[in-house]
Design a protein around this motif. Structure first.
Motif, PDB file in Angstrom:
ATOM      1  N   GLU A  42      -6.436  -9.810   3.954  1.00 63.81           N
ATOM      2  CA  GLU A  42      -7.652  -9.737   3.641  1.00 63.81           C
ATOM      3  C   GLU A  42      -8.188  -9.137   5.065  1.00 63.81           C
ATOM      4  OE1 GLU A  42      -9.234 -13.036   0.558  1.00 63.81           O
ATOM      5  OE2 GLU A  42      -9.249 -13.495   2.580  1.00 63.81           O
ATOM      6  N   ARG A  43      -7.438  -9.399   6.408  1.00 60.26           N
ATOM      7  CA  ARG A  43      -7.760  -8.957   7.588  1.00 60.26           C
ATOM      8  C   ARG A  43      -7.451  -7.409   7.641  1.00 60.26           C
ATOM      9  NH1 ARG A  43      -9.695 -10.587  12.472  1.00 60.26           N
ATOM     10  NH2 ARG A  43      -8.541  -9.604  14.252  1.00 60.26           N
ATOM     11  N   ASN A  44      -6.394  -7.208   7.067  1.00 58.52           N
ATOM     12  CA  ASN A  44      -5.908  -5.775   7.307  1.00 58.52           C
ATOM     13  C   ASN A  44      -6.741  -4.900   6.380  1.00 58.52           C
ATOM     14  OD1 ASN A  44      -3.649  -6.593   8.693  1.00 58.52           O
ATOM     15  ND2 ASN A  44      -2.378  -6.707   6.934  1.00 58.52           N
ATOM     16  N   GLY A  45      -7.081  -5.149   5.405  1.00 60.07           N
ATOM     17  CA  GLY A  45      -8.040  -4.137   4.442  1.00 60.07           C
ATOM     18  C   GLY A  45      -7.136  -2.956   4.010  1.00 60.07           C
ATOM     19  N   VAL A  46      -8.058  -2.164   3.386  1.00 58.55           N
ATOM     20  CA  VAL A  46      -7.447  -0.721   2.792  1.00 58.55           C
ATOM     21  C   VAL A  46      -8.320   0.440   3.499  1.00 58.55           C
ATOM     22  CG1 VAL A  46      -7.229   0.370   0.668  1.00 58.55           C
ATOM     23  CG2 VAL A  46      -7.014  -1.650   0.646  1.00 58.55           C
ATOM     24  N   PRO A  47      -7.621   1.388   4.047  1.00 61.81           N
ATOM     25  CA  PRO A  47      -8.204   2.640   4.649  1.00 61.81           C
ATOM     26  C   PRO A  47      -8.829   3.407   3.412  1.00 61.81           C
ATOM     27  CG  PRO A  47      -5.745   2.945   4.520  1.00 61.81           C
ATOM     28  CD  PRO A  47      -5.940   1.453   3.928  1.00 61.81           C
ATOM     29  N   LEU A  48     -10.128   3.663   3.888  1.00 59.15           N
ATOM     30  CA  LEU A  48     -10.951   4.473   3.138  1.00 59.15           C
ATOM     31  C   LEU A  48     -11.176   6.059   3.619  1.00 59.15           C
ATOM     32  CD1 LEU A  48     -13.380   2.294   1.172  1.00 59.15           C
ATOM     33  CD2 LEU A  48     -11.227   3.110   0.415  1.00 59.15           C
ATOM     34  N   ASP A  49     -11.377   6.940   2.805  1.00 58.12           N
ATOM     35  CA  ASP A  49     -12.103   8.343   3.236  1.00 58.12           C
ATOM     36  C   ASP A  49     -13.522   8.191   3.349  1.00 58.12           C
ATOM     37  OD1 ASP A  49     -13.271  10.757   3.516  1.00 58.12           O
ATOM     38  OD2 ASP A  49     -11.159  11.761   2.630  1.00 58.12           O
ATOM     39  N   THR A  50     -14.118   7.714   4.507  1.00 66.85           N
ATOM     40  CA  THR A  50     -15.558   7.466   4.402  1.00 66.85           C
ATOM     41  C   THR A  50     -16.424   8.687   4.128  1.00 66.85           C
ATOM     42  OG1 THR A  50     -15.253   7.900   6.895  1.00 66.85           O
ATOM     43  CG2 THR A  50     -15.236   5.599   6.105  1.00 66.85           C
ATOM     44  N   TRP A  69     -10.453   5.932 -11.210  1.00 71.32           N
ATOM     45  CA  TRP A  69     -10.517   7.198 -10.421  1.00 71.32           C
ATOM     46  C   TRP A  69     -11.081   6.892  -8.898  1.00 71.32           C
ATOM     47  CZ3 TRP A  69     -15.346   8.418  -8.227  1.00 71.32           C
ATOM     48  CH2 TRP A  69     -16.605   7.446  -8.894  1.00 71.32           C
ATOM     49  N   LEU A  70     -11.576   5.636  -8.625  1.00 70.28           N
ATOM     50  CA  LEU A  70     -12.214   5.323  -7.558  1.00 70.28           C
ATOM     51  C   LEU A  70     -11.054   5.372  -6.299  1.00 70.28           C
ATOM     52  CD1 LEU A  70     -15.098   2.678  -7.421  1.00 70.28           C
ATOM     53  CD2 LEU A  70     -15.266   4.850  -6.416  1.00 70.28           C
ATOM     54  N   ARG A  71      -9.917   5.112  -6.841  1.00 69.94           N
ATOM     55  CA  ARG A  71      -8.789   4.796  -5.984  1.00 69.94           C
ATOM     56  C   ARG A  71      -8.710   6.163  -5.214  1.00 69.94           C
ATOM     57  NH1 ARG A  71      -5.057   1.108  -9.983  1.00 69.94           N
ATOM     58  NH2 ARG A  71      -6.768  -0.237 -10.695  1.00 69.94           N
ATOM     59  N   GLY A  72      -9.128   7.323  -5.614  1.00 70.63           N
ATOM     60  CA  GLY A  72      -9.068   8.284  -4.905  1.00 70.63           C
ATOM     61  C   GLY A  72      -9.607   8.273  -3.464  1.00 70.63           C
ATOM     62  N   LEU A  73     -10.643   7.485  -3.279  1.00 75.36           N
ATOM     63  CA  LEU A  73     -11.229   7.271  -1.973  1.00 75.36           C
ATOM     64  C   LEU A  73     -10.149   6.670  -0.923  1.00 75.36           C
ATOM     65  CD1 LEU A  73     -14.647   5.614  -3.164  1.00 75.36           C
ATOM     66  CD2 LEU A  73     -14.143   7.832  -2.117  1.00 75.36           C
ATOM     67  N   ILE A  74      -9.150   6.079  -1.426  1.00 76.42           N
ATOM     68  CA  ILE A  74      -7.886   5.467  -0.458  1.00 76.42           C
ATOM     69  C   ILE A  74      -7.234   6.729   0.298  1.00 76.42           C
ATOM     70  CG2 ILE A  74      -6.026   3.975  -0.351  1.00 76.42           C
ATOM     71  CD1 ILE A  74      -6.960   2.609  -2.795  1.00 76.42           C
ATOM     72  N   LYS A  75      -7.326   6.391   1.459  1.00 75.83           N
ATOM     73  CA  LYS A  75      -6.598   7.512   2.313  1.00 75.83           C
ATOM     74  C   LYS A  75      -6.183   7.123   3.627  1.00 75.83           C
ATOM     75  CE  LYS A  75      -7.621  12.077   4.460  1.00 75.83           C
ATOM     76  NZ  LYS A  75      -8.622  12.975   4.406  1.00 75.83           N
ATOM     77  N   PRO A  76      -4.957   7.202   3.793  1.00 74.59           N
ATOM     78  CA  PRO A  76      -4.201   6.716   5.138  1.00 74.59           C
ATOM     79  C   PRO A  76      -4.903   7.286   6.508  1.00 74.59           C
ATOM     80  CG  PRO A  76      -2.855   8.478   4.143  1.00 74.59           C
ATOM     81  CD  PRO A  76      -3.772   8.049   3.362  1.00 74.59           C
ATOM     82  N   GLU A  77      -4.705   6.461   7.494  1.00 74.93           N
ATOM     83  CA  GLU A  77      -5.573   6.928   8.716  1.00 74.93           C
ATOM     84  C   GLU A  77      -4.606   8.124   9.543  1.00 74.93           C
ATOM     85  OE1 GLU A  77      -5.767   3.431  11.023  1.00 74.93           O
ATOM     86  OE2 GLU A  77      -7.482   2.713   9.770  1.00 74.93           O
TER      87      GLU A  77
END
Length: 549
Positions: free
Chosen positions: A160-168, A298-306
């Protein structure tokens, strides 16, 4: 913060406000037991304050869930006060008192000396209830297995602290489009082009009925005869009829998607409560409104590595079939799983398709075999199987008969599991996760071993991976999302897969559950294949996706 040493009776209270990095009031040995109620909250505090994590955690929230899982009323009782009240634990406080104190704490400083005293007393009131609850339950607890569940609660706090990186930028662009209402109009226009089921932005039942008749698609109905339109029904139907994926996503996007509820931090990462042990099978159940791995794939397309990093989505391969084969020790089912395509292997072994058949050459037949496997694990009857498979009842009956003949060891085991559950009134995993069976359907009881052992495997895998120093962003049903610097990504993925296999072998006594990994390197984004069509359409409606690149 308040705590009590149950051996010495020493009580510690610490006022943490204004402290940048206060020293930990605890010093743990390997013999110490940390008792809490919903320990991931306390462990999140330890992580934020850089405090030592306790070696042994007993979470009474989890253990109460385990003791009363499947009970018609007690299994839904989840707050400390309600659990204590239901079990007649003395010294409980009222919900109104807790709400008043929480409201004052959330208002923030400054606090008067009197308020500080009351807040610390409030904190200790929870400690006192937890202490009494522990003493009441102590004789009923399976401590060694409970500690394994407690270890997972610490892992939950880390994830929960790590979280998932997003394309803001994409996220902000999407919110603008939803706020103006333009996206909704375009989505319904496309849904009508494919299915003709909307009137404006309103889903029309009678139009959907016409669509189903037009394409000859069977659909479950409620007890009153109306079409079942809940999310779970659409989810199951989409597994069988992938051509309605866009409609499923459109319904969720138009009806339930609330982007404002998806929490995004200033660091561009989304974090939400994982809600461990919430399902009867022990699986996590994070909020569908807040979790990025929500029903709208389809929302998972917002997930993007830093920048400079990559992520990997590592999934167990056909985990439920592997578990069924391992637990039943059915040699034919084991062979089918290890073949890489159990559905085609079943069809070939039953003489229903030629030996050289492939997924491409016999796609329709394979889909029916796949539904047959699902039917076997859920205790589905031939009429239901026929409806889901869109096949005549005699054909469904024949496929189930072939399945029972080929995998007779599995069916004998499943019957024995079901009968013993009815005799004893409960069913358990190898690590003790329990469901009371008196009020459960046959399908839930028969499917419990696969789902609950899958949950055990994933929990153990998360613990092993985090202990190895690998960053886990989120657990997703029977998959794990990890993150790593680009220079070590490939090696980290291999290590993660090895640890996931090790978890499966521990739970299933040596049976190897294989995994598949999808690697995404910056500047690419993660995408679920099922959601690409919707993602591309929405990008088109927005005039092209903006990105953090």
């Amino acid at each position: 913060m308040a705590a009590e040493n149950l051996v010495s009776g020493e009580i510690k209270t610490v006022w943490l406000e204004g402290e940048v990095s206060p020293p930990s009031p605890f010093s743990f040995s390997e013999r110490d037991l940390y008792v809490a109620f919903y320990a991931s909250a306390e462990m999140g505090c330890h992580l934020a304050l850089n405090w030592e994590m306790p070696p042994n955690i007993l979470d009474l929230y989890v253990e109460c869930r385990n003791l009363f899982n499947g009970h018609p009323t007690l299994h839904t009782t989840r707050s400390l006060i309600n659990v204590a009240s239901a079990l007649r634990v003395s010294g409980t406080t009222t919900s109104a008192y807790k709400e008043d104190m929480r409201d004052r704490i959330q208002q923030g400083s400054p606090y008067t000396p009197v308020e500080k005293k009351k807040i610390l007393e409030y904190c200790y009131s929870d400690v006192a209830i937890t202490k009494d609850l522990y003493r009441k339950l102590q004789s009923n607890l399976d401590i060694p297995r409970a500690l394994l569940r407690g270890k997972y609660m610490a892992a939950v706090a880390m994830m929960e602290r790590n979280g998932v990186p997003l394309d803001t930028k994409s996220f902000t662009q999407l919110k603008r489009g939803m706020d103006t209402g333009s996206l909704q109009k375009n989505i319904t226009r496309e849904a009508n082009r494919q299915f003709d089921v909307y009137d404006g932005v309103v889903f029309k039942l009678e139009k959907f009925e016409k669509y189903l008749r037009r394409v000859n698609m069977p659909w479950p109905r409620t007890a009153t005869g109306r079409l079942s339109l809940d999310h779970d029904t659409f989810k199951e139907q989409t597994r069988i009829f992938p051509e309605i994926q866009f409609l499923k996503d459109a319904r969720y996007t138009l009806g339930k998607l609330r982007l404002k509820k998806i929490p995004v931090g200033i660091d561009g990462r989304t974090r939400t409560l994982i809600s461990p042990f919430s399902a009867k099978t022990g699986r996590n159940q994070p909020s569908s409104n807040q979790f990025i791995f929500s029903p709208a794939v389809w929302l998972r397309g917002l997930i993007k590595p830093e920048k400079g990093t990559g992520i990997a989505y590592i999934d167990y391969d056909q985990q439920e079939i592997a578990i069924a084969a391992a637990l039943s020790k059915d040699s034919n089912l084991t062979h089918s799983y290890k073949s890489g395509d159990p559905y085609l292997t079943f069809g070939k072994a039953a003489g229903l398709i030629p030996e050289d058949a492939t997924k491409k050459s016999h796609y329709n037949e394979r889909e029916k075999f796949k539904i047959c496997f699902l039917a076997s694990q859920y205790g589905m009857k031939e009429n239901t199987f026929a409806r889901y498979g869109n096949i005549p009842i005699p054909q469904a009956r024949g496929l189930l008969r072939n399945h029972k003949k080929l995998y007779e060891e599995y069916w004998a085991w499943s019957d024995n599991v079901f009968n013993m559950a009815n005799i004893t009134g409960k069913i358990q995993t190898c690590f003790g996760w329990t469901m009371l069976t008196k009020y459960q359907k046959e399908s839930s009881i028969r499917n419990f071993p696969m789902q609950a052992h899958g949950s055990e495997i994933l929990r153990l895998a998360c613990c092993l991976i985090l202990e190895a120093g690998i960053k886990v962003c989120a657990p997703v049903h029977d998959a794990i999302l990890i993150e790593s610097p680009l220079e070590t990504l490939e090696e980290t993925v291999k290590e993660t897969q090895s640890l996931m296999s090790r978890a499966g072998e521990i739970v299933l006594e040596g049976f190897n559950v294989t995994t598949s990994a999808e690697i995404i390197k910056y500047p690419d984004r993660y995408q679920d294949p099922r959601g690409i069509d919707m993602w591309d359409k929405i990008g088109e409606y927005l005039g092209g996706w903006e990105s953090d690149d």
